[in-house]
Enzyme design. Sequence first.
Site, mmCIF file in Angstrom:
data_model
loop_
_atom_site.group_PDB
_atom_site.id
_atom_site.type_symbol
_atom_site.label_atom_id
_atom_site.label_comp_id
_atom_site.label_asym_id
_atom_site.label_seq_id
_atom_site.Cartn_x
_atom_site.Cartn_y
_atom_site.Cartn_z
ATOM 1 N N LYS A 124 -29.452 0.727 16.689
ATOM 2 C CA LYS A 124 -28.008 0.742 16.962
ATOM 3 C C LYS A 124 -27.415 -0.548 16.440
ATOM 4 O O LYS A 124 -28.092 -1.575 16.373
ATOM 5 C CB LYS A 124 -27.750 0.832 18.469
HETATM 6 N N1 GLU Z 1 -23.730 7.435 17.603
HETATM 7 C C1 GLU Z 1 -24.322 8.706 17.856
HETATM 8 C C2 GLU Z 1 -25.217 8.637 19.073
HETATM 9 O O1 GLU Z 1 -25.045 7.792 19.928
HETATM 10 C C3 GLU Z 1 -24.993 9.313 16.645
HETATM 11 C C4 GLU Z 1 -26.054 8.476 16.004
HETATM 12 C C5 GLU Z 1 -26.539 9.039 14.686
HETATM 13 O O2 GLU Z 1 -26.047 10.053 14.231
HETATM 14 O O3 GLU Z 1 -27.440 8.403 14.116
HETATM 15 O O4 GLU Z 1 -26.069 9.471 19.264
#
Ligand code: GLU
Length: 434
Positions: A124
């Site tokens: 993240k």
């Molecule tokens: N931000 C989204 C989540 O928290 C998607 C992450 C992604 O598609 O890699 O799952």
Amino acid sequence: MTVTTPDSPIKHQIPSYLDPNNIGPYEIFLEQVERVTPYLGHLTKWVETLKRPKRILVVDIPVHLDDGTVAHFEGYRVQHNTSRGPAKGGVRFHQDVTLSEVMALSAWMTIKNAAVNLPYGGGKGGIRIDPRNYSQSELERITRRYTSEIGLIIGPEKDIPAPDVNTGPQTMAWMMDTYSMNVGRTATGVVTGKPISLGGSLGRSDATGRGVFVTGAEAMKKLGMPMEGARIAVQGFGNVGEAAARIFHGAGAKIVAIQDVTGTIVSEKGIDPAKALAHLKATGKITGLEGTEEITRDEFWSVDCDVMVPAALEKQITLANAGQIRAKLIVEGANGPTIPAADDLLAEKGITVVPDVLANAGGVTVSYFEWVQDFSSFFWTEEEINNRLDRIMQDAFRSLWDVKEQHGVTLRTAVYIVSCTRVLEARALRGLYP
Ligand code: GLU
């Protein structure tokens, strides 16, 4: 360092780079891992792996603002785990982003990706910024500099960012372009959630909300709750909340409350999400929509509803409001919306929670489809994508529900049992290098 905190009865071993007096959201994750440890058997030997992110990068982002001055922003990219594949997870722009938050969000991605069995670890990123205060061109420069700085560790086979809170297809287009310029080739697979014309996938923008609906509908079937006329309260009206509300509404449910940063609205007759979105676009706020009444932020929690969908930020359901919730089912569109102590209270009250790491996995699932399509340069129809997404979410829900029944635990603990086992099995098989 071992510490206890007011939110948790457990003594946590925390990394020395977190403030022991204020661990932040990562504490929630540590507690979730503690809860699942008794179920890990011989893999317990490796559990510390989950408590420590594999790699953390903190970057300075200096940029020229439109008025010619220079501003500095803090950026992060955390790769929590790569045992099962490259790190994968979004990038958020928010004024409250901290290292602890990005660590927690990346750890939840590890659990989420393993829950739906995607061949990914968890990652993240984030920038501590209130994007509302900056122009498009400033945001472009900030995004590009951030991408260059984290370019050291991201890549289509290493770590694949995607949209999250306050980022979207345009942000991903800038990230893809910046990375591509730096490596000297067009590398579409470095990020997902891109615009369709740049290797994005059909169905990606609604995917998280769709997954919330699919897992919510599965849970409703298990609980014997009819969809037609089911009363739904949604917190957050962004990419996840809006799509979830629209799809629930389309399936015959009634949206009785919507809360977003601008306020909270309720309607006994039901809110049409399309009208709410048009009103939000026209006026900049959700309040004042014809046929709705405004209530206070706190009153949202005691709204008479069957299903509550928290689809905003972390730590929303706490001991201060969990006792007021009247829903029979909570489907977590947001990441980390419920603190562990509130989770216990909800369980005592007999409220079923479809946890974030399952309920909102639809987004990263279609991200995975996008990445596969980019690698193969062969693109699927929206129908194929939605069918595959629905099947993955339904199969994951049903098998995790069986684990919940088998162990007599909450669905969250069931997901953690399965995901932690998958991650640690991979960890154990790979062994230690050198
Ligand atoms: N931000 C989204 C989540 O928290 C998607 C992450 C992604 O598609 O890699 O799952």
